[in-house]
Design a protein around this motif. Sequence first.
Motif, PDB file in Angstrom:
ATOM      1  N   SER A  40       8.280   5.751   6.781  1.00  0.00           N
ATOM      2  CA  SER A  40       6.897   5.935   7.207  1.00  0.00           C
ATOM      3  C   SER A  40       6.290   7.147   6.513  1.00  0.00           C
ATOM      4  CB  SER A  40       6.813   6.112   8.729  1.00  0.00           C
ATOM      5  OG  SER A  40       7.527   7.258   9.148  1.00  0.00           O
ATOM      6  N   HIS A  41       4.971   7.098   6.348  1.00  0.00           N
ATOM      7  CA  HIS A  41       4.236   8.182   5.687  1.00  0.00           C
ATOM      8  C   HIS A  41       2.924   8.381   6.418  1.00  0.00           C
ATOM      9  CE1 HIS A  41       1.796   9.901   2.208  1.00  0.00           C
ATOM     10  NE2 HIS A  41       2.796  10.745   2.343  1.00  0.00           N
ATOM     11  N   ARG A  42       2.698   9.586   6.887  1.00  0.00           N
ATOM     12  CA  ARG A  42       1.505   9.910   7.673  1.00  0.00           C
ATOM     13  C   ARG A  42       1.367   8.987   8.887  1.00  0.00           C
ATOM     14  NH1 ARG A  42      -3.774  10.266   4.307  1.00  0.00           N
ATOM     15  NH2 ARG A  42      -3.090   8.192   3.640  1.00  0.00           N
ATOM     16  N   ILE A  74       5.560   2.271   5.544  1.00  0.00           N
ATOM     17  CA  ILE A  74       5.284   1.904   4.155  1.00  0.00           C
ATOM     18  C   ILE A  74       6.456   1.178   3.504  1.00  0.00           C
ATOM     19  CG2 ILE A  74       3.668   3.822   3.818  1.00  0.00           C
ATOM     20  CD1 ILE A  74       5.964   5.206   2.205  1.00  0.00           C
ATOM     21  N   ASP A  87       0.811  -1.214   0.000  1.00  0.00           N
ATOM     22  CA  ASP A  87       0.000   0.000   0.000  1.00  0.00           C
ATOM     23  C   ASP A  87       0.845   1.265   0.000  1.00  0.00           C
ATOM     24  OD1 ASP A  87       1.032  -0.269   2.540  1.00  0.00           O
ATOM     25  OD2 ASP A  87      -0.794   0.375   3.566  1.00  0.00           O
ATOM     26  N   GLY A  88       2.161   1.120  -0.208  1.00  0.00           N
ATOM     27  CA  GLY A  88       3.058   2.276  -0.116  1.00  0.00           C
ATOM     28  C   GLY A  88       2.770   3.346  -1.144  1.00  0.00           C
ATOM     29  N   SER A 108      -0.461   5.181  -0.466  1.00  0.00           N
ATOM     30  CA  SER A 108      -0.350   6.168   0.605  1.00  0.00           C
ATOM     31  C   SER A 108       0.256   7.459   0.082  1.00  0.00           C
ATOM     32  CB  SER A 108       0.504   5.607   1.746  1.00  0.00           C
ATOM     33  OG  SER A 108       0.638   6.553   2.794  1.00  0.00           O
ATOM     34  N   SER A 142       2.314   5.862   9.264  1.00  0.00           N
ATOM     35  CA  SER A 142       2.253   4.429   8.989  1.00  0.00           C
ATOM     36  C   SER A 142       3.517   3.975   8.262  1.00  0.00           C
ATOM     37  CB  SER A 142       1.027   4.089   8.129  1.00  0.00           C
ATOM     38  OG  SER A 142      -0.170   4.420   8.806  1.00  0.00           O
ATOM     39  N   SER A 170      -2.244   9.396  -1.996  1.00  0.00           N
ATOM     40  CA  SER A 170      -3.346   9.999  -1.244  1.00  0.00           C
ATOM     41  C   SER A 170      -2.953  11.303  -0.578  1.00  0.00           C
ATOM     42  CB  SER A 170      -3.857   9.019  -0.185  1.00  0.00           C
ATOM     43  OG  SER A 170      -2.860   8.777   0.803  1.00  0.00           O
TER      44      SER A 170
END
Length: 280
Positions: free
Chosen positions: A127-129, A133, A93-94, A97, A131, A100
Amino acid sequence: MTTPDPSAAGLDPETPESVLTRFGITTLDENFTEFTVVASMPVGHLVNPFTGMPTIGPLAILVDDVAGRANFHRRGSGQWTVSSELTVELSPDGIGSLQSAPHEPVVASSRPLGPHGATLLAICTLSHRGSTIGGGTVRTVAITGGPDGPIQRGPDLLIRTPQTSLADLMATEPLRVESGAYRLAQRPDPMINNLIGIVHGGVSSAGLELVASAAINHEQAEPLRTASIRVNFLRPFFAGAQSRYEGTALRVGRNSAVGDAQAVGDDGKTAIIARTTGYR
């Protein structure tokens, strides 16, 4: 809390200030006792110049910075470090993300992995936001000696704006596609060089991902997104009139593909190689 490093003498050895500025990398924390580095970089708005799709290539620049610095800070007295391998892995899902929230930066946190031996190895989490990734690693070799000081670069002539393309940031130019082989010219630009005057390892790794990703997506109706890249640095990569990245598809299947890439220096010799894997 960041602990000052008395041996650094104000010099950023792994990623010069010019590269940090060019790609918007911000150091958030750097501990010279635990050998950890945390930095951020906005990457979600950057796209592959061949496909127009989001790319994980720029993450190699961030990984090379934070993990390379973690290795450098563990070097012995009178030693320097030279990168020999780099990897980037992205979660399924990287890319989603990043798409988005493209202007939210990716944060990379690096730490040593194992003791100081024949090589130094550092691992980092991406990490991004908030989470996770993905992640990455950098392996370096410690050598005796190193540059006497920073090379003279002059001012950066590229005006960086939110609209500046990844190709421009990297000083690259897409070349004509021939028989499914993709080529990206690496133009000389002192702002993307390291302290010994060769193309920064993260930048060259990004170039390799771009051409390999484009190659596996050649004539594909549904995109294959890069999930991993492994880079091997063979010799110094000097930019010049003939320096370039070349990418070809090794195999394209129904749901996955593997691509190979190489960076060819101005002398015509292969300086860096990489293999990428993509999934639908």
